[in-house]
Design a protein around this motif. Structure first.
Motif, mmCIF file in Angstrom:
data_model
loop_
_atom_site.group_PDB
_atom_site.id
_atom_site.type_symbol
_atom_site.label_atom_id
_atom_site.label_comp_id
_atom_site.label_asym_id
_atom_site.label_seq_id
_atom_site.Cartn_x
_atom_site.Cartn_y
_atom_site.Cartn_z
ATOM 1 N N LEU A 1 0.866 -1.180 0.000
ATOM 2 C CA LEU A 1 0.000 0.000 0.000
ATOM 3 C C LEU A 1 0.897 1.223 0.000
ATOM 4 O O LEU A 1 2.027 1.176 0.505
ATOM 5 N N ALA B 1 -4.398 4.461 -2.440
ATOM 6 C CA ALA B 1 -4.415 3.183 -3.144
ATOM 7 C C ALA B 1 -3.289 3.128 -4.169
ATOM 8 O O ALA B 1 -2.895 4.144 -4.744
ATOM 9 N N LEU B 2 -2.778 1.935 -4.372
ATOM 10 C CA LEU B 2 -1.807 1.735 -5.448
ATOM 11 C C LEU B 2 -2.486 2.034 -6.780
ATOM 12 O O LEU B 2 -3.701 1.841 -6.920
ATOM 13 N N GLU C 1 -10.050 -0.665 -2.878
ATOM 14 C CA GLU C 1 -9.046 -1.599 -2.348
ATOM 15 C C GLU C 1 -7.893 -0.825 -1.731
ATOM 16 O O GLU C 1 -7.371 0.107 -2.335
ATOM 17 N N LYS C 2 -7.524 -1.229 -0.529
ATOM 18 C CA LYS C 2 -6.383 -0.616 0.141
ATOM 19 C C LYS C 2 -5.154 -1.491 -0.070
ATOM 20 O O LYS C 2 -4.448 -1.355 -1.056
ATOM 21 N N TRP C 3 -4.936 -2.377 0.868
ATOM 22 C CA TRP C 3 -3.782 -3.271 0.801
ATOM 23 C C TRP C 3 -3.971 -4.247 -0.359
ATOM 24 O O TRP C 3 -5.014 -4.867 -0.491
ATOM 25 N N VAL C 4 -2.948 -4.383 -1.190
ATOM 26 C CA VAL C 4 -2.996 -5.272 -2.346
ATOM 27 C C VAL C 4 -2.100 -6.476 -2.068
ATOM 28 O O VAL C 4 -0.929 -6.323 -1.701
ATOM 29 N N ALA D 1 -4.771 -0.687 -8.044
ATOM 30 C CA ALA D 1 -5.720 -1.283 -7.097
ATOM 31 C C ALA D 1 -7.143 -1.181 -7.634
ATOM 32 O O ALA D 1 -7.482 -0.254 -8.389
ATOM 33 N N LYS D 2 -7.970 -2.137 -7.222
ATOM 34 C CA LYS D 2 -9.388 -2.104 -7.582
ATOM 35 C C LYS D 2 -10.065 -0.976 -6.796
ATOM 36 O O LYS D 2 -9.568 -0.584 -5.734
#
Length: 111
Positions: free
Chosen positions: A8, A90-91, A98-101, A94-95
């Motif tokens: 993240l 978010a990356l 979504e936070k952490w991928v 990322a969806k």
């Protein structure tokens, strides 16, 4: 035991990054309890610049879906997550929401 690694980004601002780290040094006891109750045995977060890397060691029956349901019914976790979005971003891939991928393991010395 299972291991998961996630990434993240933080907002690239030194003051905000320092605040984020301070929250994690002190931590909220309710958040730690929710992590343990979900089947996470150990969790570590590392940072380089504004990129975060999380390692989770979990029980074999750990489920991200189950954790998400538990979190959604815990007002303190919801409060924590809302607060953390001030610092997190978010990356790029990322969806939505979504936070952490979850990261893919591409090498392991002792398989």
């Amino acid at each position: 035991m299972k291991r998961y690694c996630l990434a993240l980004d933080l907002v690239d601002d030194e003051k905000l990054i320092a605040e984020y780290e301070a929250y994690h040094v002190n931590g909220w006891p309710e958040i730690k309890r929710s992590i343990i109750d979900s089947g996470i045995l150990d969790m570590q977060i590392y940072r380089v610049s504004n990129r975060l890397f999380m390692i989770m060691e979990t029980e074999n029956d750990f489920s991200f879906d189950k954790k998400a349901l538990m979190d959604a019914s815990n007002p303190k976790v919801e409060e924590w997550e809302k607060l953390m979005w001030k610092y997190q971003q978010a990356l790029p891939f990322a969806k939505p929401g979504e936070k952490w991928v979850l990261m893919k393991n591409i090498f392991q010395l002792n398989a």
